[in-house]
Scaffold this motif. Structure first.
Motif, mmCIF file in Angstrom:
data_model
loop_
_atom_site.group_PDB
_atom_site.id
_atom_site.type_symbol
_atom_site.label_atom_id
_atom_site.label_comp_id
_atom_site.label_asym_id
_atom_site.label_seq_id
_atom_site.Cartn_x
_atom_site.Cartn_y
_atom_site.Cartn_z
ATOM 1 N N LYS A 160 47.794 -13.763 20.187
ATOM 2 C CA LYS A 160 48.936 -14.741 20.142
ATOM 3 C C LYS A 160 49.912 -14.292 21.234
ATOM 4 O O LYS A 160 50.485 -14.994 21.903
ATOM 5 C CB LYS A 160 49.625 -14.637 18.849
ATOM 6 N N GLY A 161 50.149 -13.056 21.573
ATOM 7 C CA GLY A 161 51.165 -12.595 22.514
ATOM 8 C C GLY A 161 50.807 -12.975 23.753
ATOM 9 O O GLY A 161 51.521 -13.028 24.811
ATOM 10 N N LEU A 162 49.463 -12.907 24.169
ATOM 11 C CA LEU A 162 48.921 -13.238 25.594
ATOM 12 C C LEU A 162 48.905 -14.812 25.917
ATOM 13 O O LEU A 162 48.806 -14.976 27.120
ATOM 14 C CB LEU A 162 47.219 -12.808 25.779
ATOM 15 N N ASN A 163 49.433 -15.563 24.953
ATOM 16 C CA ASN A 163 49.200 -16.989 25.129
ATOM 17 C C ASN A 163 50.629 -17.710 25.141
ATOM 18 O O ASN A 163 50.440 -18.984 24.751
ATOM 19 C CB ASN A 163 48.304 -17.700 23.958
ATOM 20 N N ASN A 164 51.462 -16.890 25.680
ATOM 21 C CA ASN A 164 52.629 -17.570 25.568
ATOM 22 C C ASN A 164 52.843 -18.678 26.649
ATOM 23 O O ASN A 164 53.632 -19.888 26.735
ATOM 24 C CB ASN A 164 53.918 -16.598 26.187
ATOM 25 N N ARG A 165 51.985 -18.804 27.853
ATOM 26 C CA ARG A 165 51.902 -19.875 28.920
ATOM 27 C C ARG A 165 51.513 -20.930 28.280
ATOM 28 O O ARG A 165 52.048 -22.027 28.725
ATOM 29 C CB ARG A 165 51.028 -19.240 30.082
ATOM 30 N N ALA A 166 50.543 -21.024 27.422
ATOM 31 C CA ALA A 166 50.006 -22.272 26.795
ATOM 32 C C ALA A 166 51.160 -22.659 25.651
ATOM 33 O O ALA A 166 51.246 -23.940 25.764
ATOM 34 C CB ALA A 166 48.818 -22.146 26.116
ATOM 35 N N GLU A 167 51.608 -21.907 25.087
ATOM 36 C CA GLU A 167 52.522 -22.384 24.059
ATOM 37 C C GLU A 167 53.864 -22.808 24.584
ATOM 38 O O GLU A 167 54.331 -23.944 24.242
ATOM 39 C CB GLU A 167 53.009 -20.954 23.270
ATOM 40 N N ASN A 168 54.384 -22.367 25.694
ATOM 41 C CA ASN A 168 55.421 -22.853 26.436
ATOM 42 C C ASN A 168 55.007 -24.176 27.187
ATOM 43 O O ASN A 168 56.305 -24.851 27.472
ATOM 44 C CB ASN A 168 55.849 -21.747 27.618
ATOM 45 N N SER A 169 53.978 -24.354 27.460
ATOM 46 C CA SER A 169 53.733 -25.734 28.037
ATOM 47 C C SER A 169 53.992 -26.854 27.300
ATOM 48 O O SER A 169 54.115 -28.077 27.523
ATOM 49 C CB SER A 169 52.318 -25.612 28.572
ATOM 50 N N HIS A 170 54.132 -26.689 25.922
ATOM 51 C CA HIS A 170 54.445 -27.662 24.789
ATOM 52 C C HIS A 170 55.845 -28.030 25.006
ATOM 53 O O HIS A 170 56.487 -29.404 24.442
ATOM 54 C CB HIS A 170 54.094 -27.332 23.465
ATOM 55 N N LEU A 171 56.864 -27.264 25.475
ATOM 56 C CA LEU A 171 58.293 -27.548 25.203
ATOM 57 C C LEU A 171 58.918 -28.686 25.937
ATOM 58 O O LEU A 171 59.474 -29.564 25.483
ATOM 59 C CB LEU A 171 59.027 -26.253 25.750
ATOM 60 N N PRO A 172 58.231 -28.928 26.969
ATOM 61 C CA PRO A 172 58.745 -29.981 27.689
ATOM 62 C C PRO A 172 58.308 -31.360 27.111
ATOM 63 O O PRO A 172 59.533 -32.331 26.986
ATOM 64 C CB PRO A 172 58.119 -30.154 29.010
ATOM 65 N N LEU A 173 57.215 -31.565 26.335
ATOM 66 C CA LEU A 173 56.927 -32.710 25.584
ATOM 67 C C LEU A 173 57.687 -32.818 24.427
ATOM 68 O O LEU A 173 58.029 -33.858 23.913
ATOM 69 C CB LEU A 173 55.291 -32.881 25.247
ATOM 70 N N ARG A 174 57.847 -31.729 23.673
ATOM 71 C CA ARG A 174 58.838 -31.803 22.589
ATOM 72 C C ARG A 174 60.284 -32.259 22.814
ATOM 73 O O ARG A 174 60.606 -33.022 22.098
ATOM 74 C CB ARG A 174 58.731 -30.417 21.931
ATOM 75 N N LYS A 175 60.706 -31.973 24.138
ATOM 76 C CA LYS A 175 61.964 -32.366 24.346
ATOM 77 C C LYS A 175 61.711 -33.890 24.484
ATOM 78 O O LYS A 175 62.780 -34.922 23.959
ATOM 79 C CB LYS A 175 62.423 -32.082 25.556
ATOM 80 N N ARG A 176 60.760 -34.479 25.035
ATOM 81 C CA ARG A 176 60.371 -35.958 25.256
ATOM 82 C C ARG A 176 60.336 -36.728 23.869
ATOM 83 O O ARG A 176 60.670 -37.698 23.594
ATOM 84 C CB ARG A 176 59.315 -36.119 26.189
ATOM 85 N N GLU A 177 59.632 -35.832 23.103
ATOM 86 C CA GLU A 177 59.409 -36.552 21.744
ATOM 87 C C GLU A 177 60.654 -36.909 20.889
ATOM 88 O O GLU A 177 60.713 -37.855 20.123
ATOM 89 C CB GLU A 177 58.340 -35.712 20.822
ATOM 90 N N ARG A 178 61.572 -35.765 21.103
ATOM 91 C CA ARG A 178 62.948 -36.139 20.445
ATOM 92 C C ARG A 178 63.622 -37.300 21.263
ATOM 93 O O ARG A 178 64.086 -38.218 20.441
ATOM 94 C CB ARG A 178 63.556 -34.733 20.404
ATOM 95 N N THR A 179 63.443 -37.214 22.500
ATOM 96 C CA THR A 179 64.154 -38.535 23.149
ATOM 97 C C THR A 179 63.702 -39.944 22.677
ATOM 98 O O THR A 179 64.310 -40.930 22.634
ATOM 99 C CB THR A 179 64.087 -38.200 24.424
ATOM 100 N N MET A 180 62.421 -39.894 22.565
ATOM 101 C CA MET A 180 61.651 -41.167 22.237
ATOM 102 C C MET A 180 61.589 -41.532 20.734
ATOM 103 O O MET A 180 60.848 -42.433 20.213
ATOM 104 C CB MET A 180 60.307 -41.004 22.776
ATOM 105 N N GLN A 181 62.137 -40.481 20.217
ATOM 106 C CA GLN A 181 61.850 -40.483 18.601
ATOM 107 C C GLN A 181 60.614 -40.941 18.124
ATOM 108 O O GLN A 181 60.341 -41.425 17.269
ATOM 109 C CB GLN A 181 62.774 -41.745 18.073
ATOM 110 N N GLY A 182 59.703 -39.795 18.823
ATOM 111 C CA GLY A 182 58.205 -39.982 18.307
ATOM 112 C C GLY A 182 57.537 -40.761 18.947
ATOM 113 O O GLY A 182 57.969 -41.690 19.677
ATOM 114 N N PHE A 183 56.074 -40.875 18.481
ATOM 115 C CA PHE A 183 55.102 -41.853 19.376
ATOM 116 C C PHE A 183 54.675 -42.757 18.053
ATOM 117 O O PHE A 183 54.355 -42.217 16.807
ATOM 118 C CB PHE A 183 54.074 -40.894 19.926
ATOM 119 N N ARG A 184 54.303 -43.866 18.668
ATOM 120 C CA ARG A 184 53.934 -44.893 17.696
ATOM 121 C C ARG A 184 52.358 -44.578 17.252
ATOM 122 O O ARG A 184 51.934 -45.071 16.040
ATOM 123 C CB ARG A 184 53.947 -46.330 18.223
#
Length: 234
Positions: A160-184
């Motif tokens: 888990k500690g080696l995979n921060n690069r992949a885990e961090n790649s989710h953050l921009p989409l999470r921000k968009r998900e909140r802005t869009m109030q989810g996906f249909r």
């Protein structure tokens, strides 16, 4: 003058406005109504629904034409999955990034199992045309089982500690998900991320080019490439 690869026939707005609206929506954490307001400030009167249709029609064409990173045998693939709730049901977004954080592929699936992990690996191999030097994942056992079937000779590090690069790649989409109030729907999410990640890959500099000057140069080149692809310079 060379005509753009994307056709804008039967659209009353010029290609510069259409491409700019699509760029604003997919590049920044903005809602459709905020993009509408930004265009209005510039004297462009267009509804948010029209901007949505532009994104749906032109976004995939733009993403297909954007510059892609050439694969290398020295690449390291970081794989991770994140849960996304759609209409009250759990779905999993499986994503692979390389050592620079460049998104290689991502796919929405309803399961978090070996079959889903195998599907991601098969897609990655087909796109890259060659296996990586190693893959890095979290402790999910499905990755190991899928890797043994698809690319048994490739080194696999599960930590888990080696995979921060992949885990961090989710953050921009999470921000968009909140802005869009989810996906249909899963389909709308898959369409969105294919465009969203293509723009991020183009505009966000790799990790080894993070000085102020190199970032500035990278973005200037990215803007020039975007305008060439969309025909905004025509």
């Amino acid at each position: 003058m060379k005509s753009p690869a994307v056709s804008y026939k039967r659209h009353r707005f010029p290609q510069q406005i259409i491409s700019n609206a699509v760029w604003l929506y997919f590049r920044f954490p903005l809602s459709l109504r905020l993009v509408e307001e930004m265009l209005l400030e510039r004297g462009v009167v267009v509804s948010y629904e029209t901007i949505r249709r532009w994104g749906r029609k032109f976004g995939p064409a733009y993403a297909k034409l954007l510059r892609r990173r050439r694969p290398s045998r020295r690449d390291v693939w970081h794989l991770d999955e994140v849960v996304i709730s759609i209409a009250g049901k759990k779905h999993w977004l499986w994503r692979a990034v390389d050592q620079d954080g460049y998104v290689l592929d991502e796919i929405v699936q309803s399961r978090r199992n070996t079959k889903s992990a195998k599907r991601l690996l098969v897609r990655l191999l087909k796109k890259a045309g060659m296996p990586p030097t190693r893959i890095i994942t979290d402790k999910l056992r499905s990755y190991g089982a899928a890797k043994r079937e698809v690319m048994p000779a490739v080194e696999h590090r599960s930590h888990k500690g080696l995979n921060n690069r992949a885990e961090n790649s989710h953050l921009p989409l999470r921000k968009r998900e909140r802005t869009m109030q989810g996906f249909r729907s899963p389909g709308s999410l898959q369409r969105f991320i294919s465009i969203f990640s293509a723009l991020r890959n183009l505009f966000v500099p790799p990790s080894h080019k993070r000085s102020a000057l190199s970032t500035h140069i990278h973005r200037i080149r990215a803007i020039a490439h975007w305008k060439a692809v969309t025909g905004a310079t025509a």
